[in-house]
Write an enzyme that holds these catalytic residues in place. Structure first.
Site, PDB file in Angstrom:
ATOM      1  N   LYS A 157       0.821  -1.210   0.000  1.00 32.50           N
ATOM      2  CA  LYS A 157       0.000   0.000   0.000  1.00 32.50           C
ATOM      3  C   LYS A 157       0.858   1.264   0.000  1.00 32.50           C
ATOM      4  CE  LYS A 157      -4.045  -2.262   0.881  1.00 32.50           C
ATOM      5  NZ  LYS A 157      -3.608  -3.662   0.690  1.00 32.50           N
TER       6      LYS A 157
HETATM    7  C1  LIG Z   1      -4.124  -4.774   0.077  1.00 39.60           C
HETATM    8  C2  LIG Z   1      -3.284  -5.989  -0.032  1.00 39.60           C
HETATM    9  C3  LIG Z   1      -3.490  -6.954  -1.049  1.00 39.60           C
HETATM   10  C4  LIG Z   1      -4.633  -6.861  -2.041  1.00 39.60           C
HETATM   11  O1  LIG Z   1      -4.449  -5.851  -2.996  1.00 39.60           O
HETATM   12  P1  LIG Z   1      -5.693  -5.329  -3.861  1.00 39.60           P
HETATM   13  O2  LIG Z   1      -5.188  -4.141  -4.609  1.00 39.60           O
HETATM   14  O3  LIG Z   1      -6.761  -4.944  -2.857  1.00 39.60           O
HETATM   15  O4  LIG Z   1      -6.135  -6.420  -4.750  1.00 39.60           O
HETATM   16  C5  LIG Z   1      -2.631  -8.034  -1.112  1.00 39.60           C
HETATM   17  N1  LIG Z   1      -1.634  -8.188  -0.219  1.00 39.60           N
HETATM   18  C6  LIG Z   1      -1.409  -7.292   0.773  1.00 39.60           C
HETATM   19  C7  LIG Z   1      -0.309  -7.533   1.739  1.00 39.60           C
HETATM   20  C8  LIG Z   1      -2.210  -6.155   0.898  1.00 39.60           C
HETATM   21  O5  LIG Z   1      -1.981  -5.269   1.887  1.00 39.60           O
END
Ligand SMILES: *Cc1c(COP(=O)(O)O)cnc(C)c1O
Length: 492
Positions: free
Chosen positions: A113
């Site tokens: 993120k």
């Molecule tokens: C948010 C997240 C995901 C999923 O990503 P999306 O963009 O919501 O599909 C996968 N792995 C981790 C560690 C995340 O924080």
């Protein structure tokens, strides 16, 4: 570049600064660009000689035309500096002969993120000026863990912005709780609520649609804004790293320009993998996009059958950031595979009945690019152990889901193309489950699990997760979900 809503047949146009400030379209749709800019062979070759921040500014300038090139270069250099991203922003590591791990978790909160939330606050801050906004933006976030911390780190001490994060008191891991409770910054607040993630989410949505609350906030010179992954300002920065990874494959002499590669992404809200789809449609030589899910496999089923059905049991897994039954960004794919009218009607069914079925035409179009696989809890653990033992690669639980699905895809299709696997979190962020997957025994409590994993594997704890237990705890409030608005008033 203009943008419009996925549900708007009239295609009313908005500028990039406006949609970053606004987040969601007024009709409930998501903003999409009017066209997808091309990325040519000549450009890719030039990008190969650039640093990550330079690549990011170059790619973003194609989409964010309200921003000057200098502004984007400046913001990208700050966002993706070596101080924020230890060892570079998105390094590509070779794991097996044809599997490469695109490590997106070297930022300040050790999850992917950060790739979007380090840059997005800077874009929003400029958007406020560009749109003539005189009020302070108040960001409301409901989080099940990773987004909250990444948003706090991204928005802390940013001009004209305040942020308040709500998380379910028993719904996040101990590491995640500590990460948030020890957050620094003069414009931040963190609050635990009694209830689960849905209660937090519902509370935030209620505030967003409460006109009296909005009026009262405005009197005090605040406007609400969201840091959710449906904001284009979070999606656009994610396109960059797929293009960057392709350049790195060329630089590492693994491929020559034009050779197509596969991409496998551990998926929840469908944001990360949708960014890969955009990159492919800009002309980046990508072959298949493999959508990896855990036992919440609503997307696997959708890609197989054409029916999206959220009426199913919700599973708590060891890859909690993918425990999602409504993948919001899928709406953008539906739009690009059909039109606004069709998208609006499917979304209305989803709202009303919790499901919809796409036409064969749309299903076929999607299948040309996407394949869906899922990993059970046991498969996730076995794969994690196997990659550690056989390839000396320590993956977190989410990445492990993707590795498992990548292997299933390769075996089923006998496809020897190079495969980029998006690695979305540091193994230390989910230390207890990683430890258990490798050893078969339960890890020590709390932050001791990090030390245990370090000792077991002889690897070092990811920098932002070190010394967590010694940091000053600033936020201890636990409130009723019904008191969330009161908390917002107190904060402003
Ligand atoms: C948010 C997240 C995901 C999923 O990503 P999306 O963009 O919501 O599909 C996968 N792995 C981790 C560690 C995340 O924080």
């Amino acid at each position: 570049m203009k943008y419009y809503s996925t549900r708007d047949e009239n295609k009313i146009e908005f500028d990039s600064a406006q949609i970053i400030k606004q987040g969601l379209a007024a009709d409930g749709g998501l903003f999409v660009p009017e066209t997808l800019p091309a990325i040519t062979e000549e450009e890719i070759n030039r990008l190969c000689g650039m640093t990550y921040p330079e690549r990011a500014a170059y790619v973003l300038s194609k989409f964010l035309t309200d921003y000057t090139y200098d502004e984007l270069v400046n913001d990208c250099k700050e966002a993706y500096s070596e101080t924020s991203f230890d060892g570079g922003a998105a390094p590509l590591k070779k794991v097996t002969d044809n599997i490469f791990s695109l490590e997106l978790w070297h930022g300040p909160t050790a999850a992917f993120k950060d790739m979007a939330l380090q840059i997005m606050p800077r874009l929003l801050s400029r958007a406020l000026v560009k749109t003539g906004e005189i009020n302070t933006a108040l960001i409301l976030v409901a989080t099940s863990g990773d987004t909250g911390k990444a948003a706090l780190e991204g928005y802390k001490d940013i001009d004209r912005i305040k942020i308040i994060v709500f998380y379910p008191v028993d719904g996040v891991s101990q590491v995640q709780k500590l990460q948030m409770a020890t957050q620094t910054g003069n414009n931040v607040k963190v609050c635990a609520i009694k209830g689960n993630f849905d209660d937090a989410q519902t509370g935030v949505k209620k505030i967003f649609s409460d006109n009296d609350a909005k009026a009262k906030l405005l009197e005090n010179k605040y406007v609400l804004s969201s840091a959710n992954s449906i904001n284009w300002g979070r999606l656009a920065p994610q396109i960059v790293y797929y293009i960057s990874a392709y350049c790195d494959l060329i630089n590492q002499k693994e491929i020559k320009y034009g050779e197509t590669v596969n991409v496998c992404v551990p998926t929840g809200n469908f944001g990360n993998i949708f960014a890969a789809y955009i990159a492919k449609n800009m002309g980046l030589p990508l072959n298949k996009l493999i959508c990896a899910s855990n036992s919440n496999n609503v997307l696997t089923e959708f890609l197989e059958t054409g029916t999206y059905d959220r009426n199913r049991n919700f599973h708590l897994t060891m890859s909690p950031s993918m425990d999602i039954l409504i993948s919001s960004n899928l709406e953008r794919l539906i739009y690009f595979s059909s039109d606004a009218k069709t998208t609006a009607s499917y979304m209305a069914s989803l709202n009303k009945d919790g499901k919809y079925t796409v036409s064969n035409d749309i299903k076929d179009k999607i299948s040309e690019t996407f394949s869906g696989y899922y990993a059970s809890e046991e498969e996730t653990a076995t794969t994690l152990k196997k990659f550690y033992t056989d390839y000396n690669y320590l993956a977190d639980t989410h990445t492990s889901v993707a590795l498992n699905c990548a292997e299933k895809y390769i075996a089923k299709n006998n496809d020897g193309k190079k495969m980029i696997v998006a690695s979305t979190a540091s193994p230390y962020k989910f230390a207890a489950d990683v430890y258990k997957s490798i050893t078969g025994s339960v890890a020590p409590e709390g932050t001791k699990a990090l030390d245990a994993l370090s000792e077991l594997t002889g690897t070092v704890i990811t920098i932002p997760l070190r010394g967590l237990s010694e940091k000053e705890v600033r936020f201890t409030d636990i409130i009723e979900a019904s008191d969330m608005l009161e908390e917002v008033y107190k904060f402003m």
